[in-house]
Design a protein around this motif. Structure first.
Motif, mmCIF file in Angstrom:
data_model
loop_
_atom_site.group_PDB
_atom_site.id
_atom_site.type_symbol
_atom_site.label_atom_id
_atom_site.label_comp_id
_atom_site.label_asym_id
_atom_site.label_seq_id
_atom_site.Cartn_x
_atom_site.Cartn_y
_atom_site.Cartn_z
ATOM 1 N N LEU A 53 34.169 -43.227 -62.361
ATOM 2 C CA LEU A 53 33.000 -43.963 -62.844
ATOM 3 C C LEU A 53 33.359 -44.918 -63.978
ATOM 4 C CD1 LEU A 53 30.211 -41.200 -62.994
ATOM 5 C CD2 LEU A 53 30.412 -43.064 -61.341
ATOM 6 N N ASN A 54 34.289 -44.489 -64.814
ATOM 7 C CA ASN A 54 34.624 -45.269 -66.005
ATOM 8 C C ASN A 54 35.867 -46.129 -65.824
ATOM 9 O OD1 ASN A 54 32.606 -44.437 -68.209
ATOM 10 N ND2 ASN A 54 33.199 -42.485 -67.276
ATOM 11 N N ASN B 250 21.307 -44.746 -63.831
ATOM 12 C CA ASN B 250 22.757 -44.853 -63.993
ATOM 13 C C ASN B 250 23.385 -43.474 -64.152
ATOM 14 O OD1 ASN B 250 22.864 -47.810 -64.089
ATOM 15 N ND2 ASN B 250 21.755 -47.574 -66.033
ATOM 16 N N CYS C 31 28.286 -35.995 -63.241
ATOM 17 C CA CYS C 31 29.625 -35.582 -62.803
ATOM 18 C C CYS C 31 29.701 -34.065 -62.701
ATOM 19 C CB CYS C 31 30.673 -36.098 -63.775
ATOM 20 S SG CYS C 31 30.734 -37.895 -63.925
ATOM 21 N N TRP D 50 34.331 -38.564 -63.172
ATOM 22 C CA TRP D 50 34.124 -39.241 -64.454
ATOM 23 C C TRP D 50 35.168 -40.336 -64.663
ATOM 24 C CZ3 TRP D 50 36.719 -39.900 -69.119
ATOM 25 C CH2 TRP D 50 35.940 -40.398 -70.171
ATOM 26 N N ILE E 90 26.525 -40.223 -54.272
ATOM 27 C CA ILE E 90 27.731 -40.380 -55.088
ATOM 28 C C ILE E 90 28.968 -40.540 -54.220
ATOM 29 C CG2 ILE E 90 29.270 -39.134 -56.659
ATOM 30 C CD1 ILE E 90 26.853 -38.268 -58.220
ATOM 31 N N TYR F 209 30.954 -43.918 -54.865
ATOM 32 C CA TYR F 209 32.073 -43.795 -55.801
ATOM 33 C C TYR F 209 33.306 -43.073 -55.249
ATOM 34 C CZ TYR F 209 28.395 -45.104 -59.053
ATOM 35 O OH TYR F 209 27.376 -45.766 -59.687
#
Length: 256
Positions: free
Chosen positions: A48-49, A200, A206, A45, A242, A246
């Motif tokens: 991602l942010n 998205n 997560c 998380w 993922i 990421y």
């Protein structure tokens, strides 16, 4: 027994607005970056942010007896969901960007199923039912006597917690039917989408990633893993997607 970590405290050289993510050392795991799905969930998380964070290997628990926990601007915050709620407000991040209120409700329902239902089947298998099988993937570099003592302690603790939760009162077959039925439901809802709620990733992805890596990436004989590999390939594809998008250091961080 494993050495108990001293109480975690804020360090003078830590930087404002940086998250100091305290979690079990990566070296405690083999084939996955952390033995805690909740630590993986929280780290994903943050990635991602694009929230600045540093991982602190910490062999201990936070103030609520949980791992992971964070220090942020001199404040300790425990529990991955409360951490994300706090940081979402601070950084003005939407955990469910673009989702309607109805879809947010669906996402929350899946998150709660994953964390408070599906996860128990995995914890019961590796800590209670098959600790000898899990031993290969747990603290691979620890002395045998230390690992055995900690595994025995975990077996007693998880069995007791599962009993109090209620799921531990079922037979092994019933527990894993619950786990496998959850996996099938997740797979059916995921279908051919990139992420659980669409194109998205959101918070529920997560959570799903954190738990599914414990199954997909660790080649134990989980009944749930057999279902994923034989009937629910889209979940494995989800995990791979993922990691590729990421978490470029994933495989390097698994090499302990």
């Amino acid at each position: 027994m494993a050495q108990i970590a001293p109480k975690a405290e804020w360090k003078e050289d830590w930087i404002k607005d940086t998250v100091y993510l305290h979690m079990f050392p990566r070296s405690f795991a083999k084939s996955v970056v952390n033995i805690s799905p909740f630590a993986i969930k929280l780290e994903l998380w943050l990635r991602l942010n694009k929230i600045p964070f540093k991982v602190i290997d910490y062999n201990g628990m936070g103030s609520k007896g949980q791992s992971p926990f964070i220090f942020f601007n001199e404040k300790e915050i425990p529990d991955s969901n409360f951490i994300i709620e706090y940081l979402s407000e601070y950084f003005r991040v939407d955990p469910y960007p673009g989702l309607s209120i109805t879809d947010q409700a669906v996402a929350r329902a899946f998150l709660k199923m994953i964390e408070e239902n599906t996860s128990w089947a995995i914890f019961i298998y590796r800590y209670v039912e098959q600790p000898d099988e899990f031993a290969e993937y747990f603290m691979p570099k620890a002395p045998a006597n230390v690992k055995a003592a900690l595994q025995k302690s975990l077996q007693v603790s998880v069995r007791d917690r599962a009993q109090k939760h209620g799921i531990g009162r079922h037979s092994s077959e019933e527990v894993h039917k619950i786990g496998c039925d959850d996996i099938k439901a997740i797979s059916a809802f995921l279908a051919n989408k990139k992420y659980l709620m669409g194109d998205n990733p959101t918070l529920v992805d997560c959570s799903l990633f954190g738990l599914m890596t414990q199954i997909v990436c660790v080649p134990m004989k989980y009944p749930e893993r057999k279902i994923i590999m034989e009937e629910c390939q889209n979940i494995k594809d989800f995990v791979d997607r993922i990691i590729n998008l990421y978490w470029s250091e994933w495989h390097e961080q698994c090499e302990f």
